[in-house]
Scaffold this active site. Structure first.
Site, PDB file in Angstrom:
ATOM      1  N   GLU A   1      10.309  18.905 -24.996  1.00  0.00           N
ATOM      2  CA  GLU A   1       9.544  19.273 -23.647  1.00  0.00           C
ATOM      3  C   GLU A   1      10.302  20.525 -23.230  1.00  0.00           C
ATOM      4  O   GLU A   1       9.479  21.333 -22.465  1.00  0.00           O
ATOM      5  CB  GLU A   1       9.509  17.901 -22.703  1.00  0.00           C
TER       6      GLU A   1
ATOM      7  N   ASN B   1       0.146  19.987 -21.102  1.00  0.00           N
ATOM      8  CA  ASN B   1      -0.301  19.109 -22.073  1.00  0.00           C
ATOM      9  C   ASN B   1      -0.380  20.054 -23.585  1.00  0.00           C
ATOM     10  O   ASN B   1      -0.875  19.293 -24.472  1.00  0.00           O
ATOM     11  CB  ASN B   1      -1.877  18.584 -21.819  1.00  0.00           C
TER      12      ASN B   1
ATOM     13  N   HIS C   1       8.391  10.316 -28.494  1.00  0.00           N
ATOM     14  CA  HIS C   1       7.265  11.308 -27.872  1.00  0.00           C
ATOM     15  C   HIS C   1       7.734  12.549 -28.141  1.00  0.00           C
ATOM     16  O   HIS C   1       6.673  13.446 -28.651  1.00  0.00           O
ATOM     17  CB  HIS C   1       7.225  10.868 -26.128  1.00  0.00           C
TER      18      HIS C   1
ATOM     19  N   HIS D   1       0.023  17.991 -26.909  1.00  0.00           N
ATOM     20  CA  HIS D   1      -0.077  16.735 -26.422  1.00  0.00           C
ATOM     21  C   HIS D   1      -1.182  15.702 -27.115  1.00  0.00           C
ATOM     22  O   HIS D   1      -1.218  14.738 -27.130  1.00  0.00           O
ATOM     23  CB  HIS D   1       0.053  16.366 -24.993  1.00  0.00           C
TER      24      HIS D   1
ATOM     25  N   HIS E   1      -0.114  12.668 -28.892  1.00  0.00           N
ATOM     26  CA  HIS E   1      -0.494  11.312 -28.222  1.00  0.00           C
ATOM     27  C   HIS E   1      -1.130  10.553 -29.689  1.00  0.00           C
ATOM     28  O   HIS E   1      -0.755   9.556 -29.621  1.00  0.00           O
ATOM     29  CB  HIS E   1      -1.271  11.709 -27.271  1.00  0.00           C
TER      30      HIS E   1
ATOM     31  N   LYS F   1       7.637  23.324 -13.587  1.00  0.00           N
ATOM     32  CA  LYS F   1       6.917  22.164 -13.345  1.00  0.00           C
ATOM     33  C   LYS F   1       6.584  21.957 -11.905  1.00  0.00           C
ATOM     34  O   LYS F   1       5.414  21.734 -11.537  1.00  0.00           O
ATOM     35  CB  LYS F   1       7.625  20.849 -13.773  1.00  0.00           C
TER      36      LYS F   1
ATOM     37  N   ARG G   1       0.909  -1.297   0.136  1.00  0.00           N
ATOM     38  CA  ARG G   1       0.047  -0.110   0.062  1.00  0.00           C
ATOM     39  C   ARG G   1       0.809   1.263   0.100  1.00  0.00           C
ATOM     40  O   ARG G   1       0.429   2.264   0.439  1.00  0.00           O
ATOM     41  CB  ARG G   1      -0.846  -0.067   1.140  1.00  0.00           C
TER      42      ARG G   1
ATOM     43  N   GLU H   1      -4.221  17.875 -11.366  1.00  0.00           N
ATOM     44  CA  GLU H   1      -4.911  18.276 -12.867  1.00  0.00           C
ATOM     45  C   GLU H   1      -6.380  18.843 -12.818  1.00  0.00           C
ATOM     46  O   GLU H   1      -7.117  18.226 -13.457  1.00  0.00           O
ATOM     47  CB  GLU H   1      -4.409  17.148 -14.030  1.00  0.00           C
TER      48      GLU H   1
ATOM     49  N   ARG I   1      -2.506  22.468 -14.174  1.00  0.00           N
ATOM     50  CA  ARG I   1      -1.552  21.559 -14.477  1.00  0.00           C
ATOM     51  C   ARG I   1      -1.715  20.996 -16.035  1.00  0.00           C
ATOM     52  O   ARG I   1      -0.863  20.634 -16.726  1.00  0.00           O
ATOM     53  CB  ARG I   1      -1.596  20.301 -13.565  1.00  0.00           C
TER      54      ARG I   1
ATOM     55  N   LYS J   1       3.127  11.763 -11.227  1.00  0.00           N
ATOM     56  CA  LYS J   1       2.158  10.867 -12.178  1.00  0.00           C
ATOM     57  C   LYS J   1       3.038   9.557 -12.293  1.00  0.00           C
ATOM     58  O   LYS J   1       4.087   9.643 -12.762  1.00  0.00           O
ATOM     59  CB  LYS J   1       1.894  11.603 -13.381  1.00  0.00           C
TER      60      LYS J   1
HETATM   61  N1  LIG Z   1       4.770  10.613 -15.123  1.00  0.00           N
HETATM   62  C1  LIG Z   1       4.975  11.899 -16.144  1.00  0.00           C
HETATM   63  O1  LIG Z   1       4.455  12.864 -15.671  1.00  0.00           O
HETATM   64  C2  LIG Z   1       5.271  11.649 -17.357  1.00  0.00           C
HETATM   65  C3  LIG Z   1       5.650  12.822 -18.320  1.00  0.00           C
HETATM   66  C4  LIG Z   1       5.945  12.337 -19.365  1.00  0.00           C
HETATM   67  C5  LIG Z   1       6.397  11.275 -19.985  1.00  0.00           C
HETATM   68  N2  LIG Z   1       6.380  10.289 -19.173  1.00  0.00           N
HETATM   69  C6  LIG Z   1       6.626   8.865 -19.696  1.00  0.00           C
HETATM   70  O2  LIG Z   1       7.905   8.873 -19.806  1.00  0.00           O
HETATM   71  C7  LIG Z   1       8.099   7.759 -20.861  1.00  0.00           C
HETATM   72  C8  LIG Z   1       9.197   8.288 -21.772  1.00  0.00           C
HETATM   73  O3  LIG Z   1      10.246   8.615 -21.158  1.00  0.00           O
HETATM   74  P1  LIG Z   1      11.650   8.420 -21.801  1.00  0.00           P
HETATM   75  O4  LIG Z   1      11.651   9.434 -22.825  1.00  0.00           O
HETATM   76  O5  LIG Z   1      12.789   8.888 -20.725  1.00  0.00           O
HETATM   77  O6  LIG Z   1      12.010   7.112 -22.408  1.00  0.00           O
HETATM   78  P2  LIG Z   1      12.669   5.743 -21.700  1.00  0.00           P
HETATM   79  O7  LIG Z   1      12.569   5.502 -20.268  1.00  0.00           O
HETATM   80  O8  LIG Z   1      12.288   4.782 -22.696  1.00  0.00           O
HETATM   81  O9  LIG Z   1      14.183   6.113 -22.132  1.00  0.00           O
HETATM   82  C9  LIG Z   1      14.666   6.088 -23.611  1.00  0.00           C
HETATM   83  C10 LIG Z   1      15.613   4.983 -24.035  1.00  0.00           C
HETATM   84  O10 LIG Z   1      16.987   5.747 -23.540  1.00  0.00           O
HETATM   85  C11 LIG Z   1      17.602   4.585 -22.528  1.00  0.00           C
HETATM   86  N3  LIG Z   1      18.309   5.377 -21.668  1.00  0.00           N
HETATM   87  C12 LIG Z   1      17.875   6.256 -20.517  1.00  0.00           C
HETATM   88  N4  LIG Z   1      18.745   6.808 -19.914  1.00  0.00           N
HETATM   89  C13 LIG Z   1      19.952   6.491 -20.587  1.00  0.00           C
HETATM   90  C14 LIG Z   1      21.462   7.079 -20.533  1.00  0.00           C
HETATM   91  N5  LIG Z   1      21.540   7.913 -19.498  1.00  0.00           N
HETATM   92  N6  LIG Z   1      22.198   6.846 -21.373  1.00  0.00           N
HETATM   93  C15 LIG Z   1      21.848   5.706 -22.096  1.00  0.00           C
HETATM   94  N7  LIG Z   1      20.592   5.226 -22.674  1.00  0.00           N
HETATM   95  C16 LIG Z   1      19.663   5.736 -21.478  1.00  0.00           C
HETATM   96  C17 LIG Z   1      16.601   3.539 -22.003  1.00  0.00           C
HETATM   97  O11 LIG Z   1      16.822   2.676 -21.753  1.00  0.00           O
HETATM   98  C18 LIG Z   1      15.656   3.816 -23.283  1.00  0.00           C
HETATM   99  O12 LIG Z   1      16.060   2.893 -24.196  1.00  0.00           O
HETATM  100  C19 LIG Z   1       6.847   7.430 -21.480  1.00  0.00           C
HETATM  101  O13 LIG Z   1       6.349   6.052 -20.958  1.00  0.00           O
HETATM  102  C20 LIG Z   1       5.949   8.574 -21.011  1.00  0.00           C
HETATM  103  O14 LIG Z   1       4.590   8.088 -20.877  1.00  0.00           O
HETATM  104  C21 LIG Z   1       5.534  10.499 -18.008  1.00  0.00           C
HETATM  105 ZN   LIG Z   2       5.188  15.010 -22.947  1.00  0.00          ZN
END
Ligand SMILES: NC(=O)c1ccc[n+]([C@@H]2O[C@H](COP(=O)([O-])OP(=O)(O)OC[C@H]3O[C@@H](n4cnc5c(N)ncnc54)[C@H](O)[C@@H]3O)[C@@H](O)[C@H]2O)c1
Ligand SMILES: [Zn+2]
Length: 365
Positions: free
Chosen positions: A185, A245, A265, A248, A252, A227, A121, A237, A241, A143
């Site tokens: 971003e 988006n 993305h 987005h 998306h 942020k 939990r 949100e 917040r 999130k």
């Molecule tokens: N929670 C939120 O508020 C929020 C906001 C925006 C996006 N997201 C989520 O984030 C995700 C995308 O995140 P991302 O773009 O970081 O993608 P990711 O986590 O898939 O990382 C991208 C790639 O880079 C590699 N990688 C990561 N760090 C590295 C480093 N320092 N050196 C070499 N390789 C590295 C990873 O293994 C992966 O292959 C999506 O699932 C999206 O929905 C969440």
């Molecule tokens: Zn985004």
């Protein structure tokens, strides 16, 4: 080192930004008086690069930690991987006062955060984001969640980390396309909230593309500050917040119709932000020269600016927008811009305006 505070009352926390901070992980966890045992959740790309350093730092400060490695990429953000993590945590006897460290990009952060939010939990967790996108966006704000077959991020929670540690050195190993995707971003923060940041990005894009340390520290700290401010004012949100988006809805939908294959993305939301800027010109008098400035900045960041949708894809894109989880009563509400630095939420966009912007093929003239 720079420190940004996320103001959420008793659940407030720090974002630390600087080079080499991974070595301080143990010390910072000790400062927070976190429990003795912890799991470092990482992925197959990041664990071999930084896993040992994280575990060593924790052990130096007396924590018993183990590394739990999940597959890399969006498909790891699933309930199946959540189950694998729960089993690992239980096998290593993590208890209520144990904690989780998320070491990786947004995928690891969202997944590990969800695991932490639900195991027993809820146990504390710490974010150590290693992608630019995760450092400026996903690691901050609480999130967390995973995807279902039916769509992205459909299962999740609001669950704040106890700390975010952005080690700028980890960005050096990030593949160029992933790095540039994060820049989309960064640019977004300028458009939605900070004209001076946008102008700074216009001046410093070459340094940013070189991943210059000082420039990165300044800019990441500013993005985190924005942020933090937005999340502090509207954690779940209810209103403000939603400005995050911007770009987005279309972004998306583009990711969905290309089955998360063609665009990263950040690439999808570059196109989405430009489309939103053009719609803003039609509906809110957003100045056309500012649309061009946005296009130019994305171009200089080597992000896509031309939508080039095949005729058959247009209706698919519109349908995909209609199933986005932000849609209420069948109506898509857009975030639109008045000028660079100022946006408005909850904007209705008549279908003909949307279709016209998508039909031109270009999101910028
Ligand atoms: N929670 C939120 O508020 C929020 C906001 C925006 C996006 N997201 C989520 O984030 C995700 C995308 O995140 P991302 O773009 O970081 O993608 P990711 O986590 O898939 O990382 C991208 C790639 O880079 C590699 N990688 C990561 N760090 C590295 C480093 N320092 N050196 C070499 N390789 C590295 C990873 O293994 C992966 O292959 C999506 O699932 C999206 O929905 C969440
Ligand atoms: Zn985004």
């Amino acid at each position: 080192m720079r420190i940004v505070k996320v103001p959420l009352g008793r659940r407030s926390y720090q974002i630390q930004i600087g080079a080499g901070l991974l070595n301080n992980l143990g010390r910072e966890c000790a400062r927070l008086k976190l429990g003795h045992r912890c799991a470092v959740i990482s992925d197959r790309n990041v664990a071999p690069l930084y896993g040992k350093r994280a575990v060593h730092s924790l052990e130096r400060d007396g924590f018993a930690s183990f590394l739990l490695t999940v597959p890399a990429g969006e498909t790891a953000k699933s309930l199946k991987t959540v189950q694998v993590c729960y089993d690992g945590l239980a096998r290593h006897r993590l208890e209520r006062n144990s904690f989780v460290v998320a070491l990786g990009g947004g995928v690891v952060g969202d997944l590990a955060g969800f695991v932490a939010a639900t195991y027993l939990r809820g146990i504390p967790f710490v974010q150590v984001p290693t992608t630019l996108l995760a450092q400026v966006d996903s690691s901050v704000g609480g999130k967390v969640g995973v995807n279902l077959e039916a769509g992205k991020n459909l299962v999740g929670a609001f669950y704040q980390p106890r700390m975010v540690l952005c080690d700028l050195t980890t960005l050096k190993s990030l593949p160029p396309r992933e790095y540039r995707s994060g820049l989309a971003e960064v640019i977004k923060y300028g458009i939605i909230r900070d004209r001076a940041l946008f102008e700074k990005l216009e001046r410093e894009m070459p340094k940013l593309l070189r991943r210059d340390g000082k420039t990165l520290a300044d800019i990441i700290a500013r993005c985190c500050q924005i942020k933090a401010e937005v999340v502090g004012a509207d954690e779940t949100e209810g209103g403000l917040r939603a400005i995050l988006n911007f770009g987005h809805s279309i972004g998306h939908a583009l990711e969905a119709i290309s089955h998360y294959g063609k665009y990263l993305h950040g690439e999808a939301i570059s196109l989405g932000q430009l489309a939103a800027a053009r719609i803003s010109s039609s509906l809110l008098g957003f100045p056309s020269p500012e649309v061009e400035r946005i296009a130019e900045l994305f171009k200089r960041a080597r992000l896509p600016i031309n939508l080039n949708l095949a005729a058959a894809q247009k209706p698919r894109l519109l349908r995909a927008m209609a199933v986005d989880k932000k849609v209420r009563n069948g109506e898509i509400k857009f975030v639109l811009a008045r000028r660079i630095g100022r946006v408005e939420i909850g904007q209705r966009v008549p279908p003909n305006v949307l279709q016209r912007v998508l039909a031109t093929g270009k999101t910028s003239s």
